[in-house]
Design an enzyme around this catalytic site. Structure first.
Site, PDB file in Angstrom:
ATOM      1  N   HIS A  66      12.887  -2.450   2.089  1.00 41.80           N
ATOM      2  CA  HIS A  66      12.222  -1.067   2.758  1.00 41.80           C
ATOM      3  C   HIS A  66      13.040  -0.136   2.328  1.00 41.80           C
ATOM      4  O   HIS A  66      14.454  -0.231   2.635  1.00 41.80           O
ATOM      5  CB  HIS A  66      12.074  -1.394   4.351  1.00 41.80           C
ATOM      6  CG  HIS A  66      11.319  -2.425   4.822  1.00 41.80           C
ATOM      7  ND1 HIS A  66       9.623  -2.281   4.395  1.00 41.80           N
ATOM      8  CD2 HIS A  66      11.364  -3.673   5.203  1.00 41.80           C
ATOM      9  CE1 HIS A  66       9.289  -3.567   5.126  1.00 41.80           C
ATOM     10  NE2 HIS A  66      10.324  -4.299   5.428  1.00 41.80           N
ATOM     11  N   ILE A  67      12.613   0.837   1.829  1.00 39.60           N
ATOM     12  CA  ILE A  67      13.151   2.069   1.106  1.00 39.60           C
ATOM     13  C   ILE A  67      13.909   2.704   2.369  1.00 39.60           C
ATOM     14  O   ILE A  67      15.090   3.234   2.339  1.00 39.60           O
ATOM     15  CB  ILE A  67      12.204   3.004   0.432  1.00 39.60           C
ATOM     16  CG1 ILE A  67      11.800   2.057  -0.982  1.00 39.60           C
ATOM     17  CG2 ILE A  67      12.921   4.355   0.031  1.00 39.60           C
ATOM     18  CD1 ILE A  67      10.627   2.690  -1.724  1.00 39.60           C
ATOM     19  N   SER A  68      13.088   2.986   3.477  1.00 37.81           N
ATOM     20  CA  SER A  68      13.606   3.791   4.650  1.00 37.81           C
ATOM     21  C   SER A  68      13.951   2.702   5.505  1.00 37.81           C
ATOM     22  O   SER A  68      14.019   1.540   5.605  1.00 37.81           O
ATOM     23  CB  SER A  68      12.456   4.469   5.309  1.00 37.81           C
ATOM     24  OG  SER A  68      11.471   3.687   5.941  1.00 37.81           O
ATOM     25  N   GLU A 120      12.738  -9.245   1.497  1.00 40.80           N
ATOM     26  CA  GLU A 120      12.068  -8.314   2.009  1.00 40.80           C
ATOM     27  C   GLU A 120      12.723  -6.851   1.818  1.00 40.80           C
ATOM     28  O   GLU A 120      14.091  -6.783   2.199  1.00 40.80           O
ATOM     29  CB  GLU A 120      11.293  -8.223   3.344  1.00 40.80           C
ATOM     30  CG  GLU A 120      10.569  -7.216   3.779  1.00 40.80           C
ATOM     31  CD  GLU A 120       9.933  -7.650   5.234  1.00 40.80           C
ATOM     32  OE1 GLU A 120      10.127  -6.777   6.239  1.00 40.80           O
ATOM     33  OE2 GLU A 120       9.358  -8.904   5.360  1.00 40.80           O
ATOM     34  N   TYR A 145      11.126   8.875   0.925  1.00 39.56           N
ATOM     35  CA  TYR A 145      11.147   8.058  -0.109  1.00 39.56           C
ATOM     36  C   TYR A 145      11.672   8.321  -1.450  1.00 39.56           C
ATOM     37  O   TYR A 145      11.847   7.650  -1.956  1.00 39.56           O
ATOM     38  CB  TYR A 145       9.634   7.511  -0.225  1.00 39.56           C
ATOM     39  CG  TYR A 145       9.117   6.741   0.885  1.00 39.56           C
ATOM     40  CD1 TYR A 145       9.316   5.595   1.223  1.00 39.56           C
ATOM     41  CD2 TYR A 145       8.333   7.488   1.645  1.00 39.56           C
ATOM     42  CE1 TYR A 145       8.665   4.837   2.127  1.00 39.56           C
ATOM     43  CE2 TYR A 145       7.682   7.029   2.836  1.00 39.56           C
ATOM     44  CZ  TYR A 145       8.126   5.555   3.081  1.00 39.56           C
ATOM     45  OH  TYR A 145       7.294   5.079   4.371  1.00 39.56           O
ATOM     46  N   ARG A 150       6.636   1.036  13.317  1.00 40.31           N
ATOM     47  CA  ARG A 150       7.161   0.589  11.998  1.00 40.31           C
ATOM     48  C   ARG A 150       8.414  -0.386  12.152  1.00 40.31           C
ATOM     49  O   ARG A 150       9.162  -0.928  11.074  1.00 40.31           O
ATOM     50  CB  ARG A 150       7.615   1.769  11.370  1.00 40.31           C
ATOM     51  CG  ARG A 150       6.491   2.497  10.783  1.00 40.31           C
ATOM     52  CD  ARG A 150       7.040   3.492   9.575  1.00 40.31           C
ATOM     53  NE  ARG A 150       5.779   4.512   9.512  1.00 40.31           N
ATOM     54  CZ  ARG A 150       4.910   4.428   8.612  1.00 40.31           C
ATOM     55  NH1 ARG A 150       4.985   3.450   8.010  1.00 40.31           N
ATOM     56  NH2 ARG A 150       4.104   5.400   8.574  1.00 40.31           N
ATOM     57  N   ALA A 208       2.849  -0.883   4.711  1.00 42.55           N
ATOM     58  CA  ALA A 208       2.414  -0.933   5.982  1.00 42.55           C
ATOM     59  C   ALA A 208       2.020  -2.203   6.533  1.00 42.55           C
ATOM     60  O   ALA A 208       2.107  -2.663   7.635  1.00 42.55           O
ATOM     61  CB  ALA A 208       1.227   0.020   6.176  1.00 42.55           C
ATOM     62  N   PRO A 253       0.777  -1.203  -0.130  1.00 45.21           N
ATOM     63  CA  PRO A 253      -0.024  -0.061  -0.034  1.00 45.21           C
ATOM     64  C   PRO A 253       0.850   1.213  -0.072  1.00 45.21           C
ATOM     65  O   PRO A 253       1.920   1.446   0.770  1.00 45.21           O
ATOM     66  CB  PRO A 253      -0.784   0.002   1.282  1.00 45.21           C
ATOM     67  CG  PRO A 253      -0.041  -1.248   2.080  1.00 45.21           C
ATOM     68  CD  PRO A 253       0.565  -1.965   1.106  1.00 45.21           C
ATOM     69  N   ASN A 254       0.246   2.175  -0.717  1.00 41.64           N
ATOM     70  CA  ASN A 254       0.822   3.473  -1.000  1.00 41.64           C
ATOM     71  C   ASN A 254       2.132   3.765  -1.600  1.00 41.64           C
ATOM     72  O   ASN A 254       2.599   4.768  -1.980  1.00 41.64           O
ATOM     73  CB  ASN A 254       1.002   4.402   0.644  1.00 41.64           C
ATOM     74  CG  ASN A 254      -0.335   4.417   1.185  1.00 41.64           C
ATOM     75  OD1 ASN A 254      -1.414   4.838   0.360  1.00 41.64           O
ATOM     76  ND2 ASN A 254      -0.616   3.812   2.501  1.00 41.64           N
ATOM     77  N   ASN A 281       8.157  -5.469  -1.046  1.00 40.24           N
ATOM     78  CA  ASN A 281       8.142  -4.476   0.091  1.00 40.24           C
ATOM     79  C   ASN A 281       6.588  -4.446   0.326  1.00 40.24           C
ATOM     80  O   ASN A 281       5.654  -3.735  -0.499  1.00 40.24           O
ATOM     81  CB  ASN A 281       8.581  -2.820  -0.588  1.00 40.24           C
ATOM     82  CG  ASN A 281       8.346  -1.895   0.228  1.00 40.24           C
ATOM     83  OD1 ASN A 281       7.804  -1.897   1.390  1.00 40.24           O
ATOM     84  ND2 ASN A 281       9.150  -1.008   0.043  1.00 40.24           N
ATOM     85  N   ARG A 338      12.438   4.886  12.606  1.00 43.75           N
ATOM     86  CA  ARG A 338      11.323   5.312  12.380  1.00 43.75           C
ATOM     87  C   ARG A 338      10.309   5.215  13.541  1.00 43.75           C
ATOM     88  O   ARG A 338      10.723   4.520  14.579  1.00 43.75           O
ATOM     89  CB  ARG A 338      10.384   4.783  11.061  1.00 43.75           C
ATOM     90  CG  ARG A 338      11.490   5.072   9.879  1.00 43.75           C
ATOM     91  CD  ARG A 338      10.684   5.262   8.574  1.00 43.75           C
ATOM     92  NE  ARG A 338       9.497   6.085   8.493  1.00 43.75           N
ATOM     93  CZ  ARG A 338       8.830   5.814   7.676  1.00 43.75           C
ATOM     94  NH1 ARG A 338       8.687   5.023   6.658  1.00 43.75           N
ATOM     95  NH2 ARG A 338       7.465   6.581   7.512  1.00 43.75           N
ATOM     96  N   ARG A 387       5.412  10.929  -2.722  1.00 46.57           N
ATOM     97  CA  ARG A 387       5.038  10.535  -1.221  1.00 46.57           C
ATOM     98  C   ARG A 387       6.178  10.808  -0.309  1.00 46.57           C
ATOM     99  O   ARG A 387       7.220  10.124  -0.722  1.00 46.57           O
ATOM    100  CB  ARG A 387       4.472   9.116  -1.204  1.00 46.57           C
ATOM    101  CG  ARG A 387       4.248   8.634   0.329  1.00 46.57           C
ATOM    102  CD  ARG A 387       4.028   7.294   0.475  1.00 46.57           C
ATOM    103  NE  ARG A 387       3.767   6.737   1.726  1.00 46.57           N
ATOM    104  CZ  ARG A 387       4.044   5.661   2.298  1.00 46.57           C
ATOM    105  NH1 ARG A 387       4.609   4.689   1.645  1.00 46.57           N
ATOM    106  NH2 ARG A 387       3.992   5.298   3.629  1.00 46.57           N
TER     107      ARG A 387
END
Length: 135
Positions: A95-97, A93, A22, A106, A72, A9-10, A69, A102, A17
């Site tokens: 994750h960009i960040s 898996e 990101y 998260r 959420a 999502p997103n 990825n 965070r 975003r």
């Protein structure tokens, strides 16, 4: 090698975003670069904001490896985790960040234990690093 890159999502909003987290590159633009660099791989891309659609896509089983990825869903989707458990192919898996820098919610991944490796905090380059590991 057929690799499914799947985003949750997103992540359809990459490029616009929260660019401070990101970046400013869309997934479509980044995917062009990946396809150019990894010409020996067949890269398939899928994104959905809907949990069940991601599971249905993973269950199509038309790939040799997965780079996912979950967005959420990383933090609470036991349904996606169960789906990943049943895939007997390489799974990474991404994750960009750096999720561990965070918000507290998260910092937990319920899906990570169902993958072979996790890349977090490398920006969009995490997808590229995942592909490099799939030799």
């Amino acid at each position: 090698m057929k690799v499914l890159i799947i985003n949750g999502p997103n992540l359809n909003l990459l490029g616009t975003r929260e660019p401070e987290i990101y970046g400013t590159v869309s997934m479509e633009a980044y995917l062009k670069n990946l396809k150019s660099e990894f010409q020996t791989h067949e890269l398939k891309y899928y994104q959905s904001n809907i949990e069940g659609e991601l599971i249905n896509r993973l269950q199509e089983d038309d790939f040799d490896a997965v780079v996912i990825n979950p967005g959420a869903f990383t933090h609470y989707s036991y349904a996606i985790a169960d789906c990943l458990k049943n895939i007997r192919k390489p799974k990474i898996e991404v994750h960009i960040s750096n999720i561990y820098k965070r918000e507290e919610f998260r910092q937990k991944s319920v899906t990570a234990a169902c993958t072979d490796a996790v890349l977090s905090g490398f920006g969009m380059d995490g997808y590229r690093l995942a592909l490099l590991s799939l030799k």
